[in-house]
Design a protein around this motif. Sequence first.
Motif, PDB file in Angstrom:
ATOM      1  N   LEU A  43      36.504 -66.739 121.904  1.00  0.00           N
ATOM      2  CA  LEU A  43      35.581 -65.628 122.162  1.00  0.00           C
ATOM      3  C   LEU A  43      35.850 -64.979 123.509  1.00  0.00           C
ATOM      4  CD1 LEU A  43      32.947 -63.928 121.710  1.00  0.00           C
ATOM      5  CD2 LEU A  43      31.750 -65.799 122.888  1.00  0.00           C
ATOM      6  N   MET A  44      35.908 -65.780 124.558  1.00  0.00           N
ATOM      7  CA  MET A  44      36.066 -65.219 125.901  1.00  0.00           C
ATOM      8  C   MET A  44      37.434 -64.571 126.084  1.00  0.00           C
ATOM      9  SD  MET A  44      33.058 -65.458 126.957  1.00  0.00           S
ATOM     10  CE  MET A  44      33.468 -64.515 128.421  1.00  0.00           C
ATOM     11  N   ASN A  45      38.475 -65.118 125.471  1.00  0.00           N
ATOM     12  CA  ASN A  45      39.787 -64.462 125.522  1.00  0.00           C
ATOM     13  C   ASN A  45      39.711 -63.078 124.891  1.00  0.00           C
ATOM     14  OD1 ASN A  45      41.020 -66.598 126.834  1.00  0.00           O
ATOM     15  ND2 ASN A  45      41.806 -67.510 124.957  1.00  0.00           N
ATOM     16  N   TYR A  46      39.002 -62.973 123.783  1.00  0.00           N
ATOM     17  CA  TYR A  46      38.818 -61.684 123.106  1.00  0.00           C
ATOM     18  C   TYR A  46      38.027 -60.715 123.998  1.00  0.00           C
ATOM     19  CZ  TYR A  46      37.239 -58.267 119.638  1.00  0.00           C
ATOM     20  OH  TYR A  46      36.970 -57.105 118.959  1.00  0.00           O
ATOM     21  N   LEU A  47      36.877 -61.174 124.508  1.00  0.00           N
ATOM     22  CA  LEU A  47      36.018 -60.299 125.303  1.00  0.00           C
ATOM     23  C   LEU A  47      36.678 -59.857 126.607  1.00  0.00           C
ATOM     24  CD1 LEU A  47      32.530 -62.037 124.930  1.00  0.00           C
ATOM     25  CD2 LEU A  47      33.367 -60.008 123.718  1.00  0.00           C
ATOM     26  N   ASN A  48      37.493 -60.707 127.183  1.00  0.00           N
ATOM     27  CA  ASN A  48      38.133 -60.384 128.463  1.00  0.00           C
ATOM     28  C   ASN A  48      39.362 -59.498 128.315  1.00  0.00           C
ATOM     29  OD1 ASN A  48      36.373 -61.609 130.383  1.00  0.00           O
ATOM     30  ND2 ASN A  48      37.114 -63.604 129.692  1.00  0.00           N
ATOM     31  N   ASN A  49      39.782 -59.212 127.092  1.00  0.00           N
ATOM     32  CA  ASN A  49      40.884 -58.282 126.855  1.00  0.00           C
ATOM     33  C   ASN A  49      40.317 -56.866 126.932  1.00  0.00           C
ATOM     34  OD1 ASN A  49      42.797 -56.552 125.681  1.00  0.00           O
ATOM     35  ND2 ASN A  49      43.557 -58.135 124.315  1.00  0.00           N
ATOM     36  N   VAL A  50      40.724 -56.112 127.944  1.00  0.00           N
ATOM     37  CA  VAL A  50      40.136 -54.784 128.184  1.00  0.00           C
ATOM     38  C   VAL A  50      40.425 -53.782 127.067  1.00  0.00           C
ATOM     39  CG1 VAL A  50      40.037 -55.033 130.696  1.00  0.00           C
ATOM     40  CG2 VAL A  50      42.086 -54.073 129.628  1.00  0.00           C
ATOM     41  N   ASP A  51      41.373 -54.075 126.201  1.00  0.00           N
ATOM     42  CA  ASP A  51      41.685 -53.170 125.096  1.00  0.00           C
ATOM     43  C   ASP A  51      40.779 -53.375 123.884  1.00  0.00           C
ATOM     44  OD1 ASP A  51      43.798 -52.046 126.558  1.00  0.00           O
ATOM     45  OD2 ASP A  51      45.187 -53.592 125.861  1.00  0.00           O
ATOM     46  N   ARG A  52      39.951 -54.392 123.904  1.00  0.00           N
ATOM     47  CA  ARG A  52      39.080 -54.700 122.760  1.00  0.00           C
ATOM     48  C   ARG A  52      37.802 -53.870 122.782  1.00  0.00           C
ATOM     49  NH1 ARG A  52      42.165 -57.831 119.318  1.00  0.00           N
ATOM     50  NH2 ARG A  52      43.040 -59.560 120.478  1.00  0.00           N
ATOM     51  N   ILE A  53      37.319 -53.532 121.605  1.00  0.00           N
ATOM     52  CA  ILE A  53      36.002 -52.917 121.481  1.00  0.00           C
ATOM     53  C   ILE A  53      34.988 -54.041 121.599  1.00  0.00           C
ATOM     54  CG2 ILE A  53      34.419 -51.722 119.926  1.00  0.00           C
ATOM     55  CD1 ILE A  53      36.883 -50.363 118.676  1.00  0.00           C
ATOM     56  N   LEU A  54      34.033 -53.892 122.501  1.00  0.00           N
ATOM     57  CA  LEU A  54      33.047 -54.943 122.716  1.00  0.00           C
ATOM     58  C   LEU A  54      31.968 -54.910 121.640  1.00  0.00           C
ATOM     59  CD1 LEU A  54      32.565 -54.704 126.576  1.00  0.00           C
ATOM     60  CD2 LEU A  54      33.905 -56.379 125.291  1.00  0.00           C
ATOM     61  N   PRO A  55      31.455 -56.074 121.281  1.00  0.00           N
ATOM     62  CA  PRO A  55      30.356 -56.095 120.316  1.00  0.00           C
ATOM     63  C   PRO A  55      29.088 -55.524 120.947  1.00  0.00           C
ATOM     64  CG  PRO A  55      30.735 -58.292 121.183  1.00  0.00           C
ATOM     65  CD  PRO A  55      31.827 -57.414 121.726  1.00  0.00           C
ATOM     66  N   GLU A  56      28.266 -54.923 120.114  1.00  0.00           N
ATOM     67  CA  GLU A  56      26.962 -54.463 120.588  1.00  0.00           C
ATOM     68  C   GLU A  56      25.986 -55.625 120.592  1.00  0.00           C
ATOM     69  OE1 GLU A  56      25.998 -50.472 118.768  1.00  0.00           O
ATOM     70  OE2 GLU A  56      27.990 -50.880 117.922  1.00  0.00           O
ATOM     71  N   ILE A  57      26.171 -56.541 119.652  1.00  0.00           N
ATOM     72  CA  ILE A  57      25.352 -57.749 119.581  1.00  0.00           C
ATOM     73  C   ILE A  57      26.286 -58.941 119.392  1.00  0.00           C
ATOM     74  CG2 ILE A  57      23.500 -58.986 118.386  1.00  0.00           C
ATOM     75  CD1 ILE A  57      22.580 -56.266 117.269  1.00  0.00           C
ATOM     76  N   LEU A  58      26.095 -59.954 120.228  1.00  0.00           N
ATOM     77  CA  LEU A  58      26.865 -61.190 120.130  1.00  0.00           C
ATOM     78  C   LEU A  58      25.915 -62.329 119.772  1.00  0.00           C
ATOM     79  CD1 LEU A  58      29.268 -63.119 120.563  1.00  0.00           C
ATOM     80  CD2 LEU A  58      28.745 -63.058 123.018  1.00  0.00           C
ATOM     81  N   PHE A  59      26.156 -62.960 118.638  1.00  0.00           N
ATOM     82  CA  PHE A  59      25.423 -64.151 118.224  1.00  0.00           C
ATOM     83  C   PHE A  59      26.212 -65.343 118.737  1.00  0.00           C
ATOM     84  CE2 PHE A  59      24.011 -60.828 115.477  1.00  0.00           C
ATOM     85  CZ  PHE A  59      22.694 -61.119 115.179  1.00  0.00           C
ATOM     86  N   LEU A  60      25.571 -66.176 119.522  1.00  0.00           N
ATOM     87  CA  LEU A  60      26.276 -67.212 120.269  1.00  0.00           C
ATOM     88  C   LEU A  60      25.670 -68.584 119.990  1.00  0.00           C
ATOM     89  CD1 LEU A  60      28.445 -67.606 122.492  1.00  0.00           C
ATOM     90  CD2 LEU A  60      26.679 -67.107 124.179  1.00  0.00           C
ATOM     91  N   ASP A  61      26.461 -69.457 119.350  1.00  0.00           N
ATOM     92  CA  ASP A  61      26.045 -70.842 119.115  1.00  0.00           C
ATOM     93  C   ASP A  61      26.116 -71.584 120.442  1.00  0.00           C
ATOM     94  OD1 ASP A  61      25.398 -73.254 117.888  1.00  0.00           O
ATOM     95  OD2 ASP A  61      27.401 -73.590 117.098  1.00  0.00           O
TER      96      ASP A  61
END
Length: 148
Positions: A43-61
């Motif tokens: 998850l964090m690798n995905y979110l920290n990639n500046v080219d990714r579209i960020l989720p508007e809502i993140l459901f987090l276990d």
Amino acid sequence: MQTNPIQIALADDDKDDRLFFKEAFKKLKIKSEVTTFEDGVVLMNYLNNVDRILPEILFLDLNMPKKSGIECLLEIKKTARLKDIVIAIYSTSASEQDIEKTFVLGANVYIKKPDDFNNLKKVLSEVVTTNWQFQTDKLNKANFLLRL
């Protein structure tokens, strides 16, 4: 009327939970794009990639291997680019300690994982149709825990 799909992400180490989550959104017919992650590191690798579209809502276990939901929440809230993502804690735990801790750390809502598919659809619909971003000014513990 909504034209672009809502960007939704789920980080959960349980494969069946990820599958049911995606299936629930299909059944709800909410225009959304759901991305799932099997642990906090991915998850964090995905979110920290500046080219990714960020989720508007993140459901987090909360209980994930490699990097827990709490660790992810802390990292997200400390990162300028990520700190405004709406975070819904999505856990089997109903512990007051977990609820209090995630509230203090800045999560927007706490959801105890529903025990059946219809309740899952109901809770996901409630979270997506409620504008948590604009309610955070009035957020208190009484409305932090979503009980359905």
